[in-house]
Motif scaffolding. Structure first.
Motif, short mmCIF file in Angstrom:
data_model
loop_
_atom_site.label_atom_id
_atom_site.label_comp_id
_atom_site.label_asym_id
_atom_site.label_seq_id
_atom_site.Cartn_x
_atom_site.Cartn_y
_atom_site.Cartn_z
N ASN A 106 0.82 -1.35 0.20
CA ASN A 106 0.15 0.05 0.11
C ASN A 106 0.75 1.35 -0.04
O ASN A 106 0.37 2.56 -0.31
N THR A 163 -1.82 -2.45 -4.58
CA THR A 163 -2.70 -1.29 -4.50
C THR A 163 -2.41 -0.43 -5.79
O THR A 163 -1.39 0.10 -6.06
N SER A 165 -4.44 2.11 -9.11
CA SER A 165 -5.39 3.25 -8.95
C SER A 165 -6.22 3.56 -10.01
O SER A 165 -5.85 3.05 -11.24
#
Length: 317
Positions: A106, A163, A165
């Motif tokens: 993350n 992670t 986006s």
């Protein structure tokens, strides 16, 4: 942090990077709530651009919060983009809990600028923390799982949640470094999923939409509910998906990209061929390409970019 009736992650250990604040904190708390022992990693720099002195406080505070609720947690202060620090992070998990089962990547920073104004350092630093950081921890975790699998001559239990986006889907004009890194993370995830599945490991990526210090300006115009209800952009909306993907129940979910926010989860398909044209002769000529592609794009506005920007009704940059 209240414990659920069942603990699907009981007996498992997890590393969560960038877990001192925001999404990482919410994810670490959720994994602990579901029974996992957690290594809380954070470099602790106060600036979202990676500036400022490193501090142990954010990681220590989250680890202490988990322990106070009856869970197991240790803190790790280190830069995951540093190869040796990433090795030490995985070693801390295996040394403390005997093995590593779950890796949630993350950690990240922002250094936004239009591509014509971006400096080399602004590009390199974001690629380094996001993309190299994801690679470093994935590398050492995968070495651990491969060695365990070979020693047992059987698959092991391993989960990676990366992670990405929506910035990489929509093109985010002021974030060429961030969008490129997040697109690279999807490629890393799908490659890792293919490479590690025979060892019992899955790898998936999420595109979370949440109000954190990384996105405070993006969502500045969206008010928090005045009635005290849960903010639709609260990181707590994202954490349950991470907990699920880390669990035994998600054994058939591998190499996937999921968008999550505000009580919504969407599965994003791999890019599909929208149209195909074949040359009349052995190869295309300029004139023939202009004929077929010119006609295909004739009614498309100049600001319409890659078709993936249609995902979830995203506006094109």
């Amino acid at each position: 942090m209240s414990l659920p009736q069942s603990l699907p992650l009981q007996g498992l250990s997890a590393v969560v990077t960038g877990a001192g604040r925001g999404l990482g904190r919410a994810e670490a708390l959720e994994l602990a709530r579901l029974g996992a022992a957690v290594v809380v990693n954070d470099y602790g720099q106060p600036g979202r651009d990676g500036s400022g002195e490193a501090s142990a406080a954010p990681a220590e505070q989250v680890a202490a919060e988990i322990r106070a609720a009856g869970g197991q947690a240790v803190a790790h202060v280190g830069d995951v983009a540093d190869f040796d620090a990433a090795r030490a992070l995985v070693d801390l998990a295996t040394g403390t809990y005997g093995k590593l089962d779950i890796l949630v990547n993350n950690a990240g920073i922002l250094r936004d600028r239009m591509v014509f104004s971006m400096s080399e350092d602004e590009w390199d630093s974001v690629i380094r923390v996001h993309l190299k950081g994801h690679f470093n921890t994935t590398h050492f975790a995968s070495v651990h799982w491969r060695e365990r699998s070979k020693a047992a001559d059987a698959p092991v239990y391993g989960r990676i949640v990366n992670t990405s986006s929506e910035a990489f889907l929509a093109g985010s004009a002021g974030q060429p470094n961030y969008a490129a890194a997040k697109g690279g993370i999807v490629g890393l995830t799908t490659s890792t999923a293919q490479a590690l599945r025979k060892y019992g490991v899955t790898a998936n990526a999420i595109c979370p939409r949440a109000r954190t210090r990384m996105t405070e300006d993006v969502f500045a115009g969206l008010a928090v509910p005045a009635d005290g209800g849960l903010d639709p952009l609260a990181p707590e909306h994202v954490a349950p998906l991470v907990g699920y993907l880390a669990s035994p129940a998600a054994s058939r979910v591998n190499g996937q990209l999921l968008v999550v926010h505000g009580g919504m989860v969407a599965v994003v398909e791999r890019p599909k061929v929208a149209a195909q044209f074949d040359s009349a002769k052995e190869t295309f000529s300029y004139e023939e390409l202009d004929g077929v592609l010119g006609a295909y794009y004739a009614d498309r506005a100049p600001d319409e970019t890659f078709a993936a920007t249609d995902v979830l009704g995203l506006k094109r940059a």
